[in-house]
Scaffold this motif. Structure first.
Motif: not given
Length: 186
Positions: A123-129, A65-66, A159-168, A80-84
Motif C-alpha cells: 500500500i505504501l509503494y502504491d501511494h509513493v510510486h 509521512a512517506t 481484512g488484508l485483502l480488503n486493505a488492498l482493495r480499498y486503501t490503494t 530509493n524508497t520504492t525499491d526498499c
C-alpha cells in the motif's frame, strides 16, 4: 455527556465536524439565526467516526509521512524508497511461501505479522510510486502476493485483502491488468 466547542473556534468551513487527535469526532452545529449550538453525545460521535475516520489510521499516517519524505527530499531518487518497499514486500512473500522459513517461526502469529507487513508496504509503494503497485512495471510480484494471501486460512486475511482493495490508489486505474483486478474482486 457530550463536549462542546465554542463557535468562535470554528471557521465557517469547519462548523460541522471536528476531528480530535484522540480519535473521536465532535459534531458541532450552529443555528446561524439563533446562535445556539447542538452537541452530539460521545456515543453518537463514536458511531459517526466509523464513517469518517480512516479505515487504517496508522497506515494513513505512514503513507502521508512517506509521501512527504519523498516530496521534500528531491535530492534522493524516489526509486530509493520504492525499491526498499518492493524488496520488503517480496521478501515477506518469499518467507511465507517457503516452508523451511515458516518452520523457523517460533510464534504462530509471525506468519500473520509477515502478511501484514507485506500488505502494508504494498500500500505504501502504491501511494509513493508514480505508477503504483499494480502496474506491469511494478517491482512487486503483486500476483504472487495476492496468491499468498488467498492461500491462507479463510477469514484470517480478509481484512488484508480488503486493505488492498480499498486503501490503494491505483487498483482501479486503467493501467492495472484485468487479471489483478479479477484476483481482488470480492
Amino acid at each position: 455527556m457530550g463536549r462542546q466547542l465554542g463557535s468562535g473556534q470554528l471557521t465557517p468551513q469547519a462548523r460541522s465536524i471536528v476531528f480530535e487527535s484522540g480519535g473521536e469526532f465532535l459534531l458541532v452545529t450552529q443555528d446561524d439565526n439563533k446562535g445556539n449550538e447542538n452537541v452530539v453525545s460521545n456515543e453518537m460521535a463514536n458511531r459517526m467516526s466509523l464513517f469518517y475516520a480512516p479505515a487504517t489510521p496508522m497506515l494513513k499516517v505512514l503513507g502521508e509521512a512517506t509521501t512527504k519524505f519523498v516530496s521534500t527530499h528531491k535530492e534522493l531518487p524516489v526509486e530509493n524508497t520504492t525499491d526498499c518497499l518492493s524488496t520488503m514486500a517480496n521478501i515477506c512473500r518469499v518467507m511465507i511461501n517457503t516452508p523451511e522459513y515458516v518452520a523457523r517461526f517460533q510464534n504462530s502469529e509471525t506468519k500473520l505479522f509477515c502478511l501484514r507487513v507485506m500488505v502494508g508496504v504494498i500500500i505504501l509503494y502504491d501511494h509513493v510510486h508514480p505508477v503504483g503497485a499494480f502496474a506491469k512495471s511494478s517491482n512487486i510480484d503483486i500476483k504472487s502476493c495476492i496468491r499468498v494471501l488467498k492461500e491462507q486460512e479463510p477469514g484470517r486475511v480478509e481484512g488484508l485483502l480488503n486493505a488492498l482493495r480499498y486503501t490503494t490508489k491505483t487498483l482501479n486505474e486503467e493501467t492495472t491488468p484485468k487479471a489483478i483486478k479479477a484476483m481482488l474482486a470480492g
